[in-house]
Design an enzyme around this catalytic site. Structure first.
Site, PDB file in Angstrom:
ATOM      1  N   CYS A 131       0.825  -1.215   0.000  1.00 57.15           N
ATOM      2  CA  CYS A 131       0.000   0.000   0.000  1.00 57.15           C
ATOM      3  C   CYS A 131       0.860   1.267   0.000  1.00 57.15           C
ATOM      4  O   CYS A 131       0.652   2.169  -0.819  1.00 57.15           O
ATOM      5  CB  CYS A 131      -0.971  -0.015   1.172  1.00 57.15           C
TER       6      CYS A 131
HETATM    7  N1  LIG Z   1      -4.042  -4.122   5.048  1.00 58.39           N
HETATM    8  C1  LIG Z   1      -3.536  -3.463   4.004  1.00 58.39           C
HETATM    9  O1  LIG Z   1      -3.731  -2.254   3.854  1.00 58.39           O
HETATM   10  C2  LIG Z   1      -2.716  -4.218   2.981  1.00 58.39           C
HETATM   11  C3  LIG Z   1      -2.311  -3.525   1.833  1.00 58.39           C
HETATM   12  C4  LIG Z   1      -1.537  -4.182   0.874  1.00 58.39           C
HETATM   13  C5  LIG Z   1      -1.178  -5.504   1.078  1.00 58.39           C
HETATM   14  N2  LIG Z   1      -1.574  -6.147   2.197  1.00 58.39           N
HETATM   15  C6  LIG Z   1      -1.157  -7.548   2.376  1.00 58.39           C
HETATM   16  O2  LIG Z   1      -2.296  -8.383   2.274  1.00 58.39           O
HETATM   17  C7  LIG Z   1      -2.125  -9.507   3.124  1.00 58.39           C
HETATM   18  C8  LIG Z   1      -3.317  -9.578   4.064  1.00 58.39           C
HETATM   19  O3  LIG Z   1      -3.313  -8.404   4.854  1.00 58.39           O
HETATM   20  P1  LIG Z   1      -4.519  -7.988   5.797  1.00 58.39           P
HETATM   21  O4  LIG Z   1      -4.203  -6.642   6.282  1.00 58.39           O
HETATM   22  O5  LIG Z   1      -5.809  -8.248   5.120  1.00 58.39           O
HETATM   23  O6  LIG Z   1      -4.310  -9.049   6.989  1.00 58.39           O
HETATM   24  P2  LIG Z   1      -5.423  -9.679   7.940  1.00 58.39           P
HETATM   25  O7  LIG Z   1      -6.540  -8.722   8.130  1.00 58.39           O
HETATM   26  O8  LIG Z   1      -4.693 -10.177   9.129  1.00 58.39           O
HETATM   27  O9  LIG Z   1      -5.985 -10.922   7.109  1.00 58.39           O
HETATM   28  C9  LIG Z   1      -5.262 -12.104   6.925  1.00 58.39           C
HETATM   29  C10 LIG Z   1      -6.193 -13.179   6.388  1.00 58.39           C
HETATM   30  O10 LIG Z   1      -5.474 -14.365   6.144  1.00 58.39           O
HETATM   31  C11 LIG Z   1      -6.165 -15.474   6.751  1.00 58.39           C
HETATM   32  N3  LIG Z   1      -5.138 -16.470   7.036  1.00 58.39           N
HETATM   33  C12 LIG Z   1      -4.078 -16.355   7.849  1.00 58.39           C
HETATM   34  N4  LIG Z   1      -3.299 -17.460   7.769  1.00 58.39           N
HETATM   35  C13 LIG Z   1      -3.897 -18.276   6.860  1.00 58.39           C
HETATM   36  C14 LIG Z   1      -3.586 -19.562   6.330  1.00 58.39           C
HETATM   37  N5  LIG Z   1      -2.501 -20.242   6.734  1.00 58.39           N
HETATM   38  N6  LIG Z   1      -4.422 -20.106   5.401  1.00 58.39           N
HETATM   39  C15 LIG Z   1      -5.519 -19.447   5.009  1.00 58.39           C
HETATM   40  N7  LIG Z   1      -5.862 -18.212   5.470  1.00 58.39           N
HETATM   41  C16 LIG Z   1      -5.059 -17.647   6.388  1.00 58.39           C
HETATM   42  C17 LIG Z   1      -6.892 -14.861   7.918  1.00 58.39           C
HETATM   43  O11 LIG Z   1      -8.073 -15.551   8.202  1.00 58.39           O
HETATM   44  P3  LIG Z   1      -8.375 -16.500   9.428  1.00 58.39           P
HETATM   45  O12 LIG Z   1      -7.797 -15.860  10.656  1.00 58.39           O
HETATM   46  O13 LIG Z   1      -9.890 -16.556   9.412  1.00 58.39           O
HETATM   47  O14 LIG Z   1      -7.721 -17.759   9.036  1.00 58.39           O
HETATM   48  C18 LIG Z   1      -7.340 -13.531   7.299  1.00 58.39           C
HETATM   49  O15 LIG Z   1      -8.476 -13.763   6.477  1.00 58.39           O
HETATM   50  C19 LIG Z   1      -0.806  -9.302   3.901  1.00 58.39           C
HETATM   51  O16 LIG Z   1       0.200 -10.068   3.306  1.00 58.39           O
HETATM   52  C20 LIG Z   1      -0.557  -7.821   3.736  1.00 58.39           C
HETATM   53  O17 LIG Z   1       0.822  -7.502   3.751  1.00 58.39           O
HETATM   54  C21 LIG Z   1      -2.353  -5.543   3.154  1.00 58.39           C
END
Ligand SMILES: NC(=O)c1ccc[n+]([C@@H]2O[C@H](COP(=O)([O-])OP(=O)(O)OC[C@H]3O[C@@H](n4cnc5c(N)ncnc54)[C@H](OP(=O)(O)O)[C@@H]3O)[C@@H](O)[C@H]2O)c1
Length: 320
Positions: A131
């Site tokens: 981001c």
């Molecule tokens: N937040 C941002 O602004 C943003 C921007 C750009 C990129 N990203 C990237 O996008 C990714 C997700 O970020 P986020 O902010 O959305 O994080 P988040 O809110 O913590 O979401 C992570 C998701 O992954 C799931 N998960 C975790 N381990 C898993 C596994 N082993 N198998 C299947 N599902 C799994 C979790 O679900 P459960 O707990 O239900 O399993 C949850 O749905 C990260 O790599 C982050 O760097 C985020």
């Protein structure tokens, strides 16, 4: 084309935002949503989706997901690499990873639709930018492409709390975050290498050095990035930005400062450029969960499917 897609990490902030955009996409059917909460209805896990979808969360099954046209990975750093390997082994035709795991991997294509569209159109493995990285790239790339930057770029960018995901932490706790502003990871943020790599490609091999100070802002969504550069006096930076983003329907070149509330919940990036003498500034406001994550990944899918890049992504922002 109706593309059948799956979203892994669909209960997270970025993954649920992917589902939100994909449910409204005219050429996409969401067939699978995956997290470790298998058996839960997505509308119960993400209450804003309640009543809008019958999808039930599934376990990760690489063979099943590989039969879909595209899989989005929105899982934490590290988990994405393991899941991607399993999808590779099952022959998945298209994987779009929102995590940082593959952004510098030569086997993957950097999913910056405004600056790497040709490569994305033919890619089977796409790593969507971070981001902060997206906001910095949008504000810096027009200057770098014109080889207008003398010396390093200095960058400061403020972000909202959703940037660090749905799991609570001290840094995202409301009393710590609200009505506060602070710098963190000063000159050491992990997004800098991918920004330098993209800018080097945009600049034809040469990229300026880049020094970055992230700020934690009392917002839930949104990033405002400010890029400072030294340029030739007389350079028309407004013209450079207008030229760079002409025909890019999800980028708006503003006259005044871009504002995070004007892009909140949208797929838009608002940019602007200013110059005083030899000091130039590029600005970008975007939603870290939209153009900074989910909608950018959908842009990549659109390019891959041969659709206009904005398909399913044009929503009019709300004000206030
Ligand atoms: N937040 C941002 O602004 C943003 C921007 C750009 C990129 N990203 C990237 O996008 C990714 C997700 O970020 P986020 O902010 O959305 O994080 P988040 O809110 O913590 O979401 C992570 C998701 O992954 C799931 N998960 C975790 N381990 C898993 C596994 N082993 N198998 C299947 N599902 C799994 C979790 O679900 P459960 O707990 O239900 O399993 C949850 O749905 C990260 O790599 C982050 O760097 C985020």
């Amino acid at each position: 084309v109706t593309a059948r897609v799956g979203v892994v990490g669909a209960t997270g902030y970025a993954g649920s935002e992917c589902v939100r955009w994909l449910l409204g996409h005219p050429e996409v059917e969401v067939e699978a949503v995956v997290s470790r909460r298998a058996g839960t209805r997505l509308g119960d896990a993400i209450p804003s989706l309640f009543g809008l979808t019958d999808l039930v969360i599934e376990e990760f099954d690489a063979a099943r997901l590989a039969r879909l046209d595209a899989v989005f990975l929105a899982t934490p750093h590290g988990a994405a690499a393991d899941l991607a390997r399993a999808l590779d082994a099952s022959g998945a035709p298209l994987v779009i990873d929102l995590a940082a795991d593959h952004r510098l991997d030569p086997g993957w294509t950097y999913g910056q639709p405004e600056w790497n569209a040709e490569a994305i159109r033919g890619a089977r493995r796409i790593a969507a930018p971070g981001c902060f990285a997206t906001a910095i790239e949008m504000a810096a790339a027009p200057l770098v492409r014109a080889k207008a930057v003398k010396g390093p770029l200095f960058v400061s960018a403020a972000t909202g709390s959703t940037g660090s995901g749905a799991s609570p932490s001290e840094a995202t706790h409301h009393p710590e975050r609200f009505a506060n502003l602070r710098a963190y990871k000063v000159l050491s943020h992990q997004h800098v290498p991918e920004v330098k790599a993209l800018l080097a490609r945009v600049g034809g091999g040469a990229a300026p050095d880049l020094h970055f100070v992230p700020l934690s802002a009392p917002l839930d969504r949104g990033i405002l990035a400010t890029v400072f550069a030294t340029v030739d006096e007389g350079l028309d930076v407004g013209a450079l930005f207008a030229e760079a983003y002409r025909g890019k329907p999800l980028v708006r070149v503003r006259d005044g400062s871009p504002e995070v509330r004007h892009v909140r919940g949208t797929a838009l990036a608002d940019v602007a450029a200013f110059r005083d003498g030899s000091a130039a500034v590029g600005l970008c406001a975007l939603d870290n969960l939209g153009k900074g994550a989910a909608s950018q990944a959908v842009q990549c899918l659109n390019l891959r499917l041969g659709l206009p890049v904005e398909t399913g992504l044009l929503a009019v922002p709300c004000t206030p």
